[in-house]
Design an enzyme around this catalytic site. Structure first.
Site, PDB file in Angstrom:
ATOM      1  N   HIS A  40       0.742  -1.231   0.055  1.00  0.00           N
ATOM      2  CA  HIS A  40       0.039   0.026   0.143  1.00  0.00           C
ATOM      3  C   HIS A  40       0.828   1.318  -0.163  1.00  0.00           C
ATOM      4  O   HIS A  40       0.293   2.459  -0.217  1.00  0.00           O
ATOM      5  CB  HIS A  40      -1.095   0.115   1.180  1.00  0.00           C
ATOM      6  CG  HIS A  40      -2.013  -1.217   1.127  1.00  0.00           C
ATOM      7  ND1 HIS A  40      -2.812  -1.234   0.286  1.00  0.00           N
ATOM      8  CD2 HIS A  40      -1.966  -2.040   1.992  1.00  0.00           C
ATOM      9  CE1 HIS A  40      -3.484  -2.364   0.456  1.00  0.00           C
ATOM     10  NE2 HIS A  40      -3.021  -3.003   1.381  1.00  0.00           N
ATOM     11  N   HIS A 147      -3.121  -3.322   7.876  1.00  0.00           N
ATOM     12  CA  HIS A 147      -4.375  -3.688   7.001  1.00  0.00           C
ATOM     13  C   HIS A 147      -5.113  -2.475   6.462  1.00  0.00           C
ATOM     14  O   HIS A 147      -5.144  -1.489   7.238  1.00  0.00           O
ATOM     15  CB  HIS A 147      -5.354  -4.458   7.599  1.00  0.00           C
ATOM     16  CG  HIS A 147      -6.740  -4.743   6.765  1.00  0.00           C
ATOM     17  ND1 HIS A 147      -6.580  -5.522   5.500  1.00  0.00           N
ATOM     18  CD2 HIS A 147      -8.035  -3.966   6.638  1.00  0.00           C
ATOM     19  CE1 HIS A 147      -7.773  -5.629   5.059  1.00  0.00           C
ATOM     20  NE2 HIS A 147      -8.538  -4.771   5.669  1.00  0.00           N
TER      21      HIS A 147
END
Length: 156
Positions: A40, A147
């Site tokens: 990410h 996450h």
């Protein structure tokens, strides 16, 4: 006599091999925090108007091995700013857990979505640049993102 000693040591040898087999794989395993960063974070760059950004990054970051990951978001902010989100507004995660946090300001992100009809091994993605608040799940010591849960528009 020598055979008896060898047989006596056999259970100990089996135990040692079992322990090594259990411990060794975890030594090379990527931590959840490192996996979050790989999947990410792209602090160094922004795709500007590059339509192949997602195709390139998804492949480069190993998210098209064995399957096409359907959706992924890259954050174009310094890692420390994304880590700071873990100490901002607490929100409920999509899965109902209570360890998610929403960024207090919007961040530059790129959404990558698998195009209709795209199949492994030819993973093709649509690239969309956005300014959104991000929601991340955090855990560990130090408390860091593990996450990417969602991105949301500014609610003001």
């Amino acid at each position: 006599m020598a055979l008896e000693k060898s047989l006596a040591l056999l259970p100990l040898l089996v135990l040692v091999l079992l322990v090594l087999g259990w411990v060794q794989p975890s030594l090379g395993r990527e931590s959840r925090a490192k996996k979050f960063q790989r999947q990410h974070m792209d602090s160094d760059g922004s795709p500007s108007s590059n339509p192949t950004y997602c195709n390139d990054m998804m492949r480069r970051r190993n998210m098209t091995q064995g399957r096409c990951k359907p959706v992924n978001t890259f954050v174009h902010e310094p890692l420390v700013d994304v880590q700071d989100v873990c100490f901002q507004e607490k929100v409920t995660c999509k899965n109902g857990q209570a360890n998610c946090y929403k960024s207090s300001s919007s961040m530059h992100i790129t959404d990558c979505r698998l195009t209709n009809g795209s199949r492994y091994p030819n993973c093709a993605y649509r690239t969309s640049q956005k300014e959104r608040h991000i929601i991340v799940a955090c855990e560990g010591n130090p408390y860091v993102p593990v996450h990417f849960d969602a991105s949301v528009e500014d609610s003001t």
